[in-house]
Structures are given as structure tokens and as C-alpha cells.
Design an enzyme around this catalytic site. Structure first.
Site, PDB file in Angstrom:
ATOM      1  N   ASN A  70       0.934  -1.103  -0.067  1.00  0.00           N
ATOM      2  CA  ASN A  70       0.195  -0.034   0.078  1.00  0.00           C
ATOM      3  C   ASN A  70       0.770   1.286   0.098  1.00  0.00           C
ATOM      4  O   ASN A  70       0.519   2.217  -0.799  1.00  0.00           O
ATOM      5  CB  ASN A  70      -0.765   0.006   0.981  1.00  0.00           C
ATOM      6  CG  ASN A  70      -2.087  -0.816   0.960  1.00  0.00           C
ATOM      7  OD1 ASN A  70      -2.350  -1.268  -0.204  1.00  0.00           O
ATOM      8  ND2 ASN A  70      -2.715  -1.218   2.013  1.00  0.00           N
ATOM      9  N   ALA A  89       2.937   6.048   2.549  1.00  0.00           N
ATOM     10  CA  ALA A  89       2.845   5.248   4.174  1.00  0.00           C
ATOM     11  C   ALA A  89       1.706   4.739   4.374  1.00  0.00           C
ATOM     12  O   ALA A  89       0.556   5.123   3.693  1.00  0.00           O
ATOM     13  CB  ALA A  89       3.207   6.369   5.346  1.00  0.00           C
ATOM     14  N   ASP A  90       1.622   3.482   5.004  1.00  0.00           N
ATOM     15  CA  ASP A  90       0.360   2.813   5.402  1.00  0.00           C
ATOM     16  C   ASP A  90       0.772   2.116   6.799  1.00  0.00           C
ATOM     17  O   ASP A  90       1.417   1.445   6.648  1.00  0.00           O
ATOM     18  CB  ASP A  90       0.047   1.786   4.400  1.00  0.00           C
ATOM     19  CG  ASP A  90      -1.330   1.125   4.569  1.00  0.00           C
ATOM     20  OD1 ASP A  90      -2.352   2.056   4.462  1.00  0.00           O
ATOM     21  OD2 ASP A  90      -1.353  -0.097   4.460  1.00  0.00           O
ATOM     22  N   THR A  91      -0.505   2.344   7.788  1.00  0.00           N
ATOM     23  CA  THR A  91      -0.480   1.747   8.965  1.00  0.00           C
ATOM     24  C   THR A  91      -1.702   0.600   9.093  1.00  0.00           C
ATOM     25  O   THR A  91      -2.662   0.683   8.800  1.00  0.00           O
ATOM     26  CB  THR A  91      -0.435   2.769   9.785  1.00  0.00           C
ATOM     27  OG1 THR A  91       0.737   3.460   9.539  1.00  0.00           O
ATOM     28  CG2 THR A  91      -0.124   2.024  11.421  1.00  0.00           C
ATOM     29  N   GLY A 143       4.188   0.770   6.545  1.00  0.00           N
ATOM     30  CA  GLY A 143       5.017   0.674   5.442  1.00  0.00           C
ATOM     31  C   GLY A 143       5.313   2.246   4.885  1.00  0.00           C
ATOM     32  O   GLY A 143       4.588   2.924   5.118  1.00  0.00           O
TER      33      GLY A 143
END
EC number: 3.6.1.9
Length: 196
Positions: free
Chosen positions: A46, A66-68, A103
Site C-alpha cells: 500500500n 505510508a500505510d499503517t 510501510g
């Protein structure tokens, strides 16, 4: 100056905190979700997709995506769709340790630099009444895992193992190391922070 491909106010605040020079352009990339992928793989995919989508429009600029996600027992938790789901998530975390994985991806002149940071967060036991009262504040409703470590939820957190800023939404040390590896100067505006 980099582009932050995220509309998250937490990520914006974290980059401002370290004096990075950036502007925000929200990515319209479709996000993968669900439990078919490992959390670390999911957030990496992502983050790269978000950064690439914005970089396609601005190929001359470094773009940070960014992806959480929050994960527990093989299940990933994104943002709750309503108060009921937020309560369910928090009840699952009560008295247990879950993982927060972010990420990050930096696209520079078509080249992708990516990393994933995972932090372990342990919640103390929470009563149903405490969970209901917290969810009623509205704070959990736009947060992955239905809580904000930097907000009211701090009262429930027994310990954090790993990057605190990662749990907020952006692992700052990892971002600075990725920028260094990519040859990107995060402070090319002389540390004046966010510009619109």
C-alpha cells in the site's frame, strides 16, 4: 522538498516535528486490505502504491507514501467503520499485546525505496464501560486499530516495544534512514517545516 502522499494529520505533524520540508498531495491509489496478506507485506504494498500514484504526476519530486495497520492473532485492523466496530477492536486488544506495522516508501526518479517497521503495543485490561466512554469521545473513529496512542488512549497502554512514532503513524527514524539511502534531503527548506 518532498511530497507526502497522505492526508493523515498525524503524519503531517510528525514530519513537521522533525523540521522536514514537504507538501501534502493525497494519493488516490486503491488500497489492499484484509487478512490474505501478512501485515508487513500489506503495508509495504500500500505504501509503494500510494507513493507511485503521486510520483506518476510529479516525477521530478521525491514522494513519500505510508500505510499503517494493527494486527492481532493473524487479523488486521484498519479504521473502524462505526462505534460498534471500534468497541469490538478495543475489546480484542484489552489485556493483550498487538502489533502496529507501518510501510514507508520513497519514490525518487522512478526508483522505489521501501521499509516496514513493526512495534508491539500492550494494553492493560479495559472494562466495557471504559471502552464505551473512550469510543464516545470520537477519538478512535479515524484511527487504525481504533485508538490514538498520543491521545486519551495513552491511559490504557501498559508498554510499547519499538518505535513510538510508528504507532502514531510514521516511524521517523526509519523515514530519515530511507531518505539518506535514497539521497534525499528532508531538510532542503532549511528546517522550516511544512509548506503548502
Amino acid at each position: 522538498m518532498i511530497i507526502l502522499a497522505s492526508g493523515s494529520p498525524r503524519r503531517k505533524e510528525l514530519l513537521e516535528q522533525i523540521g522536514a520540508g514537504f507538501e501534502v498531495l493525497v494519493s488516490d491509489a486503491a488500497e489492499e486490505s484484509g487478512d490474505l496478506l501478512e501485515p508487513e507485506e500489506l503495508v509495504r504494498i500500500n505504501a509503494v502504491a500510494k507513493a507511485k500514484a503521486v510520483a506518476a504526476e510529479h516525477p521530478e519530486r521525491p514522494v513519500l507514501g505510508a500505510d499503517t495497520v494493527v494486527s492481532l492473532d493473524g487479523h488486521t485492523y484498519g479504521k473502524p467503520c462505526d462505534k460498534t466496530e471500534a468497541c469490538r477492536m478495543l475489546a480484542a486488544f484489552s489485556g493483550r499485546t498487538h502489533q502496529v506495522s507501518t510501510g514507508i516508501a520513497l519514490v525518487v526518479k522512478g526508483k522505489v525505496y521501501a521499509d516496514v517497521v513493526t512495534t508491539r503495543v500492550t494494553f492493560g485490561d479495559m472494562t466495557e464501560e471504559e471502552i464505551d466512554r473512550y469510543v464516545d469521545t470520537g477519538e478512535p473513529l479515524d484511527k487504525a486499530g481504533a485508538y490514538a496512542v498520543q491521545g486519551i488512549a495513552a491511559r490504557f497502554i501498559e508498554k510499547i516495544e519499538g518505535s513510538y512514532s510508528n504507532v502514531v503513524g510514521l516511524p521517523l527514524y526509519a523515514v530519515t534512514q530511507l531518505a539518506r539511502k535514497a539521497g534525499v534531503d528532508l531538510y532542503d527548506n532549511h528546517g522550516e517545516g511544512f509548506t503548502s
